[in-house]
Design a protein around this motif. Structure first.
Motif, PDB file in Angstrom:
ATOM      1  N   ALA A 168       0.718  -1.233  -0.031  1.00  0.00           N
ATOM      2  CA  ALA A 168       0.011   0.050  -0.130  1.00  0.00           C
ATOM      3  C   ALA A 168       0.793   1.232  -0.094  1.00  0.00           C
ATOM      4  CB  ALA A 168      -0.862   0.242   1.279  1.00  0.00           C
ATOM      5  N   ALA A 169       0.262   2.430  -0.343  1.00  0.00           N
ATOM      6  CA  ALA A 169       1.110   3.593  -0.131  1.00  0.00           C
ATOM      7  C   ALA A 169       1.348   3.966   1.268  1.00  0.00           C
ATOM      8  CB  ALA A 169       0.160   4.761  -0.809  1.00  0.00           C
ATOM      9  N   PRO A 170       2.526   4.540   1.335  1.00  0.00           N
ATOM     10  CA  PRO A 170       2.978   4.711   2.859  1.00  0.00           C
ATOM     11  C   PRO A 170       1.884   5.760   3.508  1.00  0.00           C
ATOM     12  CG  PRO A 170       4.324   5.926   1.641  1.00  0.00           C
ATOM     13  CD  PRO A 170       3.550   5.239   0.562  1.00  0.00           C
ATOM     14  N   PRO A 171       1.784   5.425   5.151  1.00  0.00           N
ATOM     15  CA  PRO A 171       0.951   6.474   5.687  1.00  0.00           C
ATOM     16  C   PRO A 171       1.506   7.646   5.631  1.00  0.00           C
ATOM     17  CG  PRO A 171       2.211   4.800   7.161  1.00  0.00           C
ATOM     18  CD  PRO A 171       2.336   4.360   5.839  1.00  0.00           C
ATOM     19  N   ARG A 172       0.558   8.841   5.459  1.00  0.00           N
ATOM     20  CA  ARG A 172       1.239  10.135   5.340  1.00  0.00           C
ATOM     21  C   ARG A 172       1.125  10.968   6.823  1.00  0.00           C
ATOM     22  NH1 ARG A 172      -2.066  12.073  -0.074  1.00  0.00           N
ATOM     23  NH2 ARG A 172      -1.363  10.780  -1.512  1.00  0.00           N
ATOM     24  N   GLY A 173       2.221  11.260   7.280  1.00  0.00           N
ATOM     25  CA  GLY A 173       2.237  12.134   8.533  1.00  0.00           C
ATOM     26  C   GLY A 173       2.369  11.471   9.627  1.00  0.00           C
ATOM     27  N   TRP A 174       2.792  11.808  10.725  1.00  0.00           N
ATOM     28  CA  TRP A 174       3.281  11.204  12.026  1.00  0.00           C
ATOM     29  C   TRP A 174       1.716  10.613  12.511  1.00  0.00           C
ATOM     30  CZ3 TRP A 174       7.699   9.894  13.513  1.00  0.00           C
ATOM     31  CH2 TRP A 174       9.044  10.661  12.899  1.00  0.00           C
ATOM     32  N   ARG A 175       0.797  11.232  12.615  1.00  0.00           N
ATOM     33  CA  ARG A 175      -0.415  10.634  12.998  1.00  0.00           C
ATOM     34  C   ARG A 175      -0.784   9.222  12.415  1.00  0.00           C
ATOM     35  NH1 ARG A 175      -6.243  13.731  13.684  1.00  0.00           N
ATOM     36  NH2 ARG A 175      -6.104  13.524  11.240  1.00  0.00           N
ATOM     37  N   ALA A 176      -0.885   9.475  11.187  1.00  0.00           N
ATOM     38  CA  ALA A 176      -1.278   8.237  10.425  1.00  0.00           C
ATOM     39  C   ALA A 176      -0.275   7.179  10.602  1.00  0.00           C
ATOM     40  CB  ALA A 176      -1.369   8.692   8.923  1.00  0.00           C
ATOM     41  N   SER A 177       0.881   7.387  10.702  1.00  0.00           N
ATOM     42  CA  SER A 177       2.051   6.318  10.865  1.00  0.00           C
ATOM     43  C   SER A 177       1.880   5.819  12.127  1.00  0.00           C
ATOM     44  CB  SER A 177       3.532   7.157  10.634  1.00  0.00           C
ATOM     45  OG  SER A 177       3.773   7.415   9.578  1.00  0.00           O
ATOM     46  N   LEU A 178       1.715   6.485  13.205  1.00  0.00           N
ATOM     47  CA  LEU A 178       1.492   5.930  14.517  1.00  0.00           C
ATOM     48  C   LEU A 178       0.142   5.023  14.808  1.00  0.00           C
ATOM     49  CD1 LEU A 178       2.595   8.729  16.856  1.00  0.00           C
ATOM     50  CD2 LEU A 178       4.029   6.811  16.411  1.00  0.00           C
ATOM     51  N   LEU A 179      -0.862   5.679  13.958  1.00  0.00           N
ATOM     52  CA  LEU A 179      -2.111   4.807  14.084  1.00  0.00           C
ATOM     53  C   LEU A 179      -2.073   3.429  13.421  1.00  0.00           C
ATOM     54  CD1 LEU A 179      -4.627   7.713  13.148  1.00  0.00           C
ATOM     55  CD2 LEU A 179      -4.703   6.294  15.401  1.00  0.00           C
ATOM     56  N   HIS A 180      -1.182   3.423  12.287  1.00  0.00           N
ATOM     57  CA  HIS A 180      -0.913   2.051  11.648  1.00  0.00           C
ATOM     58  C   HIS A 180       0.145   1.118  12.645  1.00  0.00           C
ATOM     59  CE1 HIS A 180      -2.994   2.457   7.957  1.00  0.00           C
ATOM     60  NE2 HIS A 180      -2.737   3.803   7.835  1.00  0.00           N
ATOM     61  N   CYS A 181       0.964   1.834  13.287  1.00  0.00           N
ATOM     62  CA  CYS A 181       1.735   1.122  14.130  1.00  0.00           C
ATOM     63  C   CYS A 181       0.933   0.368  15.187  1.00  0.00           C
ATOM     64  CB  CYS A 181       2.675   1.892  14.583  1.00  0.00           C
ATOM     65  SG  CYS A 181       4.081   2.538  13.854  1.00  0.00           S
ATOM     66  N   ALA A 182      -0.325   0.949  15.500  1.00  0.00           N
ATOM     67  CA  ALA A 182      -0.926   0.279  16.686  1.00  0.00           C
ATOM     68  C   ALA A 182      -1.755  -0.942  16.301  1.00  0.00           C
ATOM     69  CB  ALA A 182      -2.281   1.508  16.990  1.00  0.00           C
ATOM     70  N   TRP A 183      -1.919  -1.101  14.957  1.00  0.00           N
ATOM     71  CA  TRP A 183      -2.562  -2.669  14.646  1.00  0.00           C
ATOM     72  C   TRP A 183      -1.159  -3.281  14.046  1.00  0.00           C
ATOM     73  CZ3 TRP A 183      -1.990  -4.586   9.884  1.00  0.00           C
ATOM     74  CH2 TRP A 183      -1.921  -3.728   8.582  1.00  0.00           C
ATOM     75  N   ALA A 184      -0.420  -2.594  13.153  1.00  0.00           N
ATOM     76  CA  ALA A 184       0.781  -3.692  12.492  1.00  0.00           C
ATOM     77  C   ALA A 184       1.574  -4.091  13.542  1.00  0.00           C
ATOM     78  CB  ALA A 184       1.364  -2.440  11.671  1.00  0.00           C
ATOM     79  N   LEU A 185       1.990  -3.278  14.517  1.00  0.00           N
ATOM     80  CA  LEU A 185       3.128  -3.748  15.245  1.00  0.00           C
ATOM     81  C   LEU A 185       2.780  -5.285  16.132  1.00  0.00           C
ATOM     82  CD1 LEU A 185       4.935  -0.730  16.796  1.00  0.00           C
ATOM     83  CD2 LEU A 185       5.488  -2.232  14.731  1.00  0.00           C
ATOM     84  N   PRO A 186       1.352  -5.157  16.776  1.00  0.00           N
ATOM     85  CA  PRO A 186       0.878  -6.493  17.527  1.00  0.00           C
ATOM     86  C   PRO A 186       0.627  -7.468  16.317  1.00  0.00           C
ATOM     87  CG  PRO A 186      -0.288  -4.494  17.963  1.00  0.00           C
ATOM     88  CD  PRO A 186       0.543  -3.965  17.097  1.00  0.00           C
ATOM     89  N   GLY A 187       0.128  -7.016  15.155  1.00  0.00           N
ATOM     90  CA  GLY A 187       0.077  -8.202  14.222  1.00  0.00           C
ATOM     91  C   GLY A 187       1.290  -8.925  13.735  1.00  0.00           C
TER      92      GLY A 187
END
Length: 462
Positions: A168-187
């Protein structure tokens, strides 16, 4: 008097919500409808199959220390399902069978509808087509009820979401990057096979660094770090292919066999069709079906645009690496379970079918509308036929679910009664065993007198 001349009006710029919510909502609604209708009985009378009964329901009723989230099972620690099981374990016991099932359905719905999001517009620009592809993927009967309705098995859909995230296209900005970390890292810390995505995370991190995109670089660096650390910290080595059978040649041959038969052929024929042809001595047709996706890819590959070609190459490479890693880690089980074991090639079939459909769509660019409609109709008919033929793998027994619901109610009343001398309760029906013990703070030291579930006359079946 000067006549005012109006030029062409610029198209209004749509906000993120205006671009995302209609298409995303359509995909979520379609996927959820398919998953619910596929096994409606299991939604309201869940059977808590496998580890959901023994390692989530029973375990987290007894063990309430937060450290129990790090419990190891089958040689590895699965962070996300364990954390969900721990949280659900705080609910009344009679609620937990349904909440475990609904949690798994929610994760499956979100993962299968993920491709409809705007971050995949570089691959398929039309959001409606992306949503339609999501519903088509949900319709394909490549798994079984456990993958859709068991929280412990939701680690496979989490891995599927990670694979899609890698293209996918990379998350834009710090907020989007952190929000995606919230599910991607535990996954990433839930499935040993997430290691196969390490090259993708490294490439994405390097690409973000070259662009000067610090939030995306941080995001993919964290994913790479978790992916590489997970096997070292959370996985106990299990006997694999090289240790048990034939060494490297056996691994390579079994990988090829799995890719051709369980991935290629079954993506076209379904499990029922493949096993029926093999039983009738028509193995040659199975191999022809295995070649069909390759022929479709070869025909449409030259018409792919560079971003589409890169994503397709990453996904096809992931299919090969997932299969190879599965053979290395589960050689004996794969050889023994040829007509079940859907989970080990479930993601590969979904990814292969999705890439084939995308390549066919690229090959039909500029084709007459009638040809495109006919191709879409054939895909829908094919998916519907497979779903009808393989529906049995998604069925559960409502009577068995009713038994488990009564058992969960009995457990709730038993735990609420400190005067009850029993130290454990046992559900025992056929091959199913769910043993619930009192939490340590409730233990009275009385003699253990397990209570068998009285409803043991229903035959075992999946």
């Amino acid at each position: 008097m000067v006549a005012a001349t109006a030029g062409p009006r610029a198209a209004p710029t749509l906000s993120w919500r205006q671009r995302t919510l209609p298409i995303g909502g359509l995909a979520l609604l379609g996927v959820a409808t398919v998953l619910l209708l596929r096994n409606w009985d299991g939604v309201w009378s869940p059977v808590m199959f496998g580890e959901d009964g023994t390692h989530l329901f029973a375990h987290y009723l007894e063990h309430r220390a937060p450290s129990s989230i790090l419990r190891e099972y089958a040689g590895y620690i699965s962070i996300a399902p364990n954390a969900l099981g721990y949280a659900i374990g705080a609910l009344p016991a009679s609620w937990q069978p349904r909440v475990l099932t609904w949690t798994a359905l929610l994760i499956a719905t979100l993962a299968l509808a993920m491709f409809a999001g705007p971050r995949f517009a570089d691959l398929i620009a039309d959001g409606r087509r992306r949503a339609a592809l999501c519903v088509l993927a949900a319709t394909l009967p490549y798994g079984n009820f456990a993958l859709d309705q068991c929280t412990m098995f939701s680690l496979w859909h989490l891995l599927f979401a990670l694979v899609l995230h890698s293209v996918a296209a990379p998350p834009r900005g710090w907020r989007a990057s952190l929000l995606h970390c919230a599910w991607a890292l535990p996954g990433a810390a839930s499935h040993p096979l997430s290691l196969v995505l390490a090259p993708a995370w490294a490439a994405r991190c390097w690409s973000a660094r070259r662009r000067g995109d610090a939030p995306a670089q941080m995001h993919f660096a964290l994913l790479l770090g978790v992916t590489l650390a997970y096997p070292l910290l959370c996985v106990t080595p299990q006997p694999g292919a090289a240790a048990s059978n034939g060494g490297v040649l056996a691994v390579l041959w079994t990988t090829f066999e799995q890719l051709a038969v369980r991935v290629g052929a079954e993506s076209m024929l379904g499990l029922r069709g493949r096993t029926w042809l093999a039983a009738e001595g028509l193995q040659a047709l199975v191999w022809i079906a295995a070649v069909a996706p390759i022929a479709a890819l070869a025909a449409g590959w030259p018409k792919l645009r560079p971003p589409e070609r890169r994503a397709a190459a990453v996904l096809l490479g992931t299919v090969v690496l997932l299969t190879l890693a599965t053979v290395i880690g589960r050689y004996d089980e794969l050889r023994a379970v040829r007509d079940w074991g859907h989970r080990y090639t479930y993601l590969q079939r979904l990814l292969l079918y999705g890439v084939v459909v995308a390549v066919l769509g690229a090959a039909l660019r500029g084709a007459p509308r009638r040809a495109r409609v006919a191709c879409a109709a054939l895909l829908v008919l094919h998916a519907g036929h497979l779903a009808r033929r393989n529906a049995t793998y998604y069925r559960t027994q409502p009577a068995r679910g009713a038994q488990l619901q009564r058992f969960a109610g009995d457990v709730e009343r038993w735990l609420a009664d400190p005067a009850d001398p029993r130290q454990e309760m046992l559900y025992s029906v056929g091959r199913r065993r769910i043993r619930v013990r009192r939490p340590p703070h409730q233990t009275t030291g009385a003699t253990v007198r397990p209570q068998r579930s009285p409803a043991h006359a229903v035959p075992e079946g999946r």
